[in-house]
Design an enzyme around this catalytic site. Sequence first.
Site: not given
Length: 363
Positions: A92-93, A117, A193-195, A302, A329
Site C-alpha cells: 500500500n501507500r 507497494h 495482490h491476487a485479483y 484492502q 489484500e
Amino acid sequence: MARAAPFPVALLLCLALACGADAARKTVGVYELKNKKGDFSIKVTNWGATLMSVIVPDSKGNLADVVLGYDTLAEYVDGSSAFGTVVGRVANRIANGSFVLDGKTIHLNKDGTTVLHGGHRGFNRVIWTVKEYVPSGDSPYITLYYRSFNGEQGFPGDLDVYVTYQLSSPYHLSARMNATALNKATPVNLANHAYWNVGGHGSGDVLGQVIQVLASRYTPVDRSMIPTGEVAPVSGTPYDLRAPTPLGSRVRLVSGAGMAGFDINYAVDGWDGDGGLRKVAAVRDPASRRALELWADQPGVQLYTSNWLSGVKGKGGAVYGQYGAVCLETQGFPDAVNHPNFPSQIVRPGQVYRHHMVFKFSF
C-alpha cells in the site's frame, strides 16, 4: 517431507533483468501444486512470488481458474497489473515517501508524491529462490525466499523473507509469509495482490457477485489515497458490507482517486494482535455457486474492485475490464509508519513478522 524435483513441465526461463548482474543469472520457473483428486490446483512463479492460477470446481463439478493473470512469464515481467504478486517491503501507500524511525527520517525511492507497494522495484519485481517444492500429496506446498538488502528502495536493514503456498483439504489454499529483520529496525507489511473472480477469470465483471467484509470500521483517505488517520465507523455509509451485499449495488456509491469503486482499507473486527486467524471476507458467485472465504491474522484488509482495469489481455484470450475482479489484500493499515495510532509495522532486529491467510473455497 523430502524435497521434490522441479515440476517436470515447469517452464524455465533465464531472464536478463535490470536487477543487477547476479539476478540476471537466476532462473524463473512455473510450479504447480495439485491435490490428489486432481480438481484443485494452483500455479506459482518465483517472479514476484506470484500466484498465477487457482483452479477449483463449481457446484456442477466444472473447473475454472478464479484468479486473473497472463499466459506467459514475459507478460508477468512486463505487465503493470501486479496480478497475484507478493507486494512489499511495505504494501500500500507511504505518504511523501518518507517516515521517521527512532528519530531518523527515512527517505524512500518514491514515484511521484508517494511510495506504493514497496516502490518501483518492490518484492513483486524481483526473482525469489525456490527453497522447497512438494507438488502433490496430502498437503502440497512451495516455499519461496528473498533476501531484501539494506537500502533497497530506501528501506533500512537486511530482511530475510519467506512465502509458502500450500493446498489442504477440502479446498483450502493457505499463504504464510514471514520476514526476519537481521540488523536494523524496519517497517514490514506484506500482502498478496491476487485479483479474484470466483465466477472464473474470463467470466466478465463481478458486479453480480455478493460480498461480505467483516469490519465495523475503515480508514478514510484523502484525494491522494493517503489515510487521514481516522478509523471511522462504516455504519450508515456505503462502505458497510457487514451483511452479504451485491457488489453492483454499492460500487458506484464509493470512489478511490476519482474512479467509482472500492479501494479502501477496512479494520478487521476482533483483531487484537494475538496472531489468530479470523474470518475477514467472503465472496459468492450466484451463477456458479462458487464461494470464497478469506481468513487471516492481520488488522486490515484492502478491498479493491479493479476500478482502473481496462482492456487488459489476460489468460486464454480473455480481456479484463473494469470491475473484472476483487482484490482482498489482508495487511497492516496503509501509511501506518506515519500514524502512531495505527497498529505498528516496525520489526526490530531478530524479530519476525508473520502473516497467515487461508482462502477457503466451497460450491
